[in-house]
Design a protein around this motif. Structure first.
Motif, PDB file in Angstrom:
ATOM      1  N   LYS A  16      -1.244  -3.551 -16.736  1.00 24.28           N
ATOM      2  CA  LYS A  16      -0.733  -2.257 -17.198  1.00 24.28           C
ATOM      3  C   LYS A  16      -0.132  -2.353 -18.607  1.00 24.28           C
ATOM      4  O   LYS A  16      -0.360  -1.485 -19.441  1.00 24.28           O
TER       5      LYS A  16
ATOM      6  N   ALA B 121      -2.765   9.099  -8.327  1.00 29.54           N
ATOM      7  CA  ALA B 121      -1.801   9.873  -7.528  1.00 29.54           C
ATOM      8  C   ALA B 121      -2.490  10.717  -6.447  1.00 29.54           C
ATOM      9  O   ALA B 121      -2.132  11.875  -6.234  1.00 29.54           O
TER      10      ALA B 121
ATOM     11  N   GLU C 250     -11.679   1.545  -2.378  1.00 27.10           N
ATOM     12  CA  GLU C 250     -10.935   0.723  -3.346  1.00 27.10           C
ATOM     13  C   GLU C 250     -11.489  -0.697  -3.422  1.00 27.10           C
ATOM     14  O   GLU C 250     -10.764  -1.626  -3.797  1.00 27.10           O
TER      15      GLU C 250
ATOM     16  N   ARG D  67      -3.547  11.012  -2.227  1.00 28.95           N
ATOM     17  CA  ARG D  67      -2.930  10.621  -0.955  1.00 28.95           C
ATOM     18  C   ARG D  67      -4.017  10.435   0.102  1.00 28.95           C
ATOM     19  O   ARG D  67      -4.193  11.260   0.986  1.00 28.95           O
TER      20      ARG D  67
ATOM     21  N   GLU E 253      -2.398  -0.769 -11.367  1.00 31.86           N
ATOM     22  CA  GLU E 253      -1.567  -0.379 -10.206  1.00 31.86           C
ATOM     23  C   GLU E 253      -2.199  -1.102  -9.018  1.00 31.86           C
ATOM     24  O   GLU E 253      -3.373  -1.495  -9.086  1.00 31.86           O
ATOM     25  N   TRP E 254      -1.475  -1.212  -7.926  1.00 32.53           N
ATOM     26  CA  TRP E 254      -2.070  -1.933  -6.796  1.00 32.53           C
ATOM     27  C   TRP E 254      -3.381  -1.283  -6.358  1.00 32.53           C
ATOM     28  O   TRP E 254      -4.343  -1.949  -6.040  1.00 32.53           O
TER      29      TRP E 254
ATOM     30  N   SER F  52       0.840  -1.207   0.000  1.00 35.49           N
ATOM     31  CA  SER F  52       0.000   0.000   0.000  1.00 35.49           C
ATOM     32  C   SER F  52       0.873   1.254   0.000  1.00 35.49           C
ATOM     33  O   SER F  52       2.069   1.190   0.291  1.00 35.49           O
ATOM     34  N   PRO F  53       0.288   2.408  -0.320  1.00 35.41           N
ATOM     35  CA  PRO F  53       1.060   3.652  -0.310  1.00 35.41           C
ATOM     36  C   PRO F  53       1.687   3.923   1.066  1.00 35.41           C
ATOM     37  O   PRO F  53       1.211   3.394   2.087  1.00 35.41           O
TER      38      PRO F  53
ATOM     39  N   ASP G 212      -2.916   4.895  -6.358  1.00 35.12           N
ATOM     40  CA  ASP G 212      -1.640   4.917  -7.093  1.00 35.12           C
ATOM     41  C   ASP G 212      -1.882   5.409  -8.520  1.00 35.12           C
ATOM     42  O   ASP G 212      -1.127   6.226  -9.044  1.00 35.12           O
ATOM     43  N   HIS G 213      -2.934   4.924  -9.120  1.00 40.71           N
ATOM     44  CA  HIS G 213      -3.209   5.308 -10.515  1.00 40.71           C
ATOM     45  C   HIS G 213      -3.484   6.812 -10.633  1.00 40.71           C
ATOM     46  O   HIS G 213      -2.988   7.473 -11.541  1.00 40.71           O
TER      47      HIS G 213
END
Ligand code: PXG
Length: 457
Positions: free
Chosen positions: A352, A280, A262, A282, A272-273, A109-110, A277-278
């Motif tokens: 991807k 961008a 998600e 936060r 993307e996970w 994860s981020p 992420d895709h």
């Protein structure tokens, strides 16, 4: 002895009609036609009780990402059932599957996420988030900050809080929802707009509707904004590129928490996970479910960012919330095996760089059909719009049931997709081969031609 009796299709249909209330179903109309009984599945195909083989273009219900019949997942469940089929994570206990999975999730994860809270489904997870968000602001000394902003036509689940977060009007009408403190703004659905703005301008405008709502409610009262990176059940609404950066700016400017739901986009669907992420973003929370186990067992949960988790841990004392099946050991063991499988088969990068672009190109070409007004797809999550006429643009009236005509025709050809009004949506398993993608597209063309004839005046 087998747990499930072998019966004829007719007997199952009879028992189903007599005893089974289905989710999201008009039972009177179901009972006129009877249920389709799905008996088994393999790879990307499901089989019904009549032996029909159907390419599952919806991964079950957006979840069987690893495909059906994966021995790794079956073995993980069997072994864990023998070792420890159940124990809870209450009362200062834990067990290896929930611990290992929590650590594994942290790894994919981020960076703001170091902790997860487990639930049994996406709906429960969003209920958890409502509790956590409000508790967070209470602990921050801002108890008036309880309002959560969501979007019309969003889907966040079916429990009372999750359905309130969702923006489905028919759901709200049936049960006196939303609960207080949840408000909605328009979704970023460019094709559904009057199309006078460019997609870029429209995306900015849709994001700024959130800012207007914050000012309306009072910035000191707004706790959070929740959104699916791409709205799924609402018709695969892919926002213009300008949308999410502007939403992030607004959340930052007003200090409100961002929740990225998600449940569909998590675990690779967009290449993307996570959707965060895709796009961008936060987020402070991410909801997950479905794809975490590829749907083999029910499991959901919430990624909680350090910003929130540190406060909950430091200041909340006991957080009075949890589920019997929070971190169920068998579900967690299957999730671990599923994530390992996604990693070892490089399924995220395959979406991807390989099957994703391959299917997208063929999907876009469907726009050449006279019945198709718009096509869109990110990763393996796509939609197209059935239209009556392209120039001038005229959409079918809902009462014409164009979506259902196409969906049923396609099913007759042996491919399953969903109709959301006149929008056709598709989200096949990550293991779809190039040949299976060809089959999906070829049958879609055939069903489009047939539906075109059926729908022509
Ligand atoms: N969030 C999102 C974004 C979802 O798509 C949920 C939460 C709720 O998850 P659970 O596990 O409680 O169902 C979902 C579920 C459809 C459809 O018609 C979509 C979902 C569920 C049922 C039907 O596309 N998504």
């Amino acid at each position: 002895m087998a747990a499930i009796e072998k019966r004829s299709r007719g007997d199952w249909q009879q028992l189903d009609k007599a005893h089974h209330l289905h989710p999201f179903t008009d039972h009177k109309s179901l009972h006129k036609k009877r249920s389709r009984i799905i008996t088994r599945a393999e790879g990307v195909y499901i089989f019904d009780a009549d032996g029909n083989k159907i390419l599952d273009g919806m991964s079950g219900l957006w979840c069987v990402n690893a495909g059906y019949g994966r021995q790794e997942l079956i073995d993980a469940a069997t072994e864990q059932m023998k070792e420890l089929p159940y124990y809870n994570n209450f009362f200062q206990c834990a067990h290896p599957p929930s611990i290992e999975l929590a650590a594994m999730l942290q790894g994919i994860s981020p960076p703001q996420f170091n902790r997860v809270f487990f639930a049994g489904s996406g709906s429960e997870s969003n209920d958890t988030i409502v509790r956590m968000v409000r508790t967070y602001w209470d602990l921050m000394g801002q108890p008036e900050r309880h309002t959560i902003i969501s979007r019309h036509n969003a889907y966040h689940g079916s429990t009372v809080a999750a359905a309130s977060l969702g923006g489905m009007k028919p759901m709200h009408r049936q049960s006196g929802l939303p609960i207080p403190g949840i408000v909605h703004v328009d979704q970023p659905y460019w094709f559904g707009s009057d199309q006078r703005l460019s997609p870029h301008e429209f995306g900015l405008q849709a994001a700024r509707a959130i800012e207007d709502k914050i000012k309306d409610v009072g910035p000191e009262k707004v706790a959070a904004f929740i959104g699916e990176p791409i709205q799924g059940a609402g018709g695969v609404i892919i926002p213009p590129d300008s949308y999410w950066p502007e939403v992030q700016r607004i959340c930052d400017e007003y200090g409100i928490l961002l929740i990225s739901d998600e449940v569909i986009t998590g675990f690779g669907r967009l290449g993307e996970w996570f959707g965060a992420d895709h796009f961008a973003t936060r987020p402070d929370f991410m909801t997950f479910a479905k794809g975490v186990t590829s749907g083999y067992l029910p499991l959901g949960g919430v990624f909680v960012s350090d910003r929130v988790a540190d406060v909950l841990i430091d200041k909340a004392g006991e957080f009075f919330h949890g589920y019997t099946y929070s971190g169920h050991p068998v579900a967690c063991a299957v999730a671990i095996a599923n994530i390992k499988l996604i990693q070892s088969e490089s399924l995220v990068s395959r979406i991807k760089d390989d099957i994703g672009p391959y299917l997208q190109e063929k999907w876009r070409a469907l726009a050449e059909h006279p019945l198709v007004g718009d096509t869109r797809m990110v990763g393996l999550m796509g939609a197209f719009e059935l239209v009556k006429s392209k120039d001038p643009l005229e959409r079918f009236h809902e009462s014409q049931g164009a979506g259902v005509v196409f969906r049923d025709t396609l099913m007759g050809e042996g491919v399953c997709m969903r109709a959301v009004g006149n929008t056709i949506i598709c989200a096949p398993p990550f293991v779809l081969t190039l040949a299976e993608a060809d089959e999906l597209i070829e049958k879609t063309w055939v069903a489009l031609d047939q539906s075109h004839q059926a729908l022509s005046p």
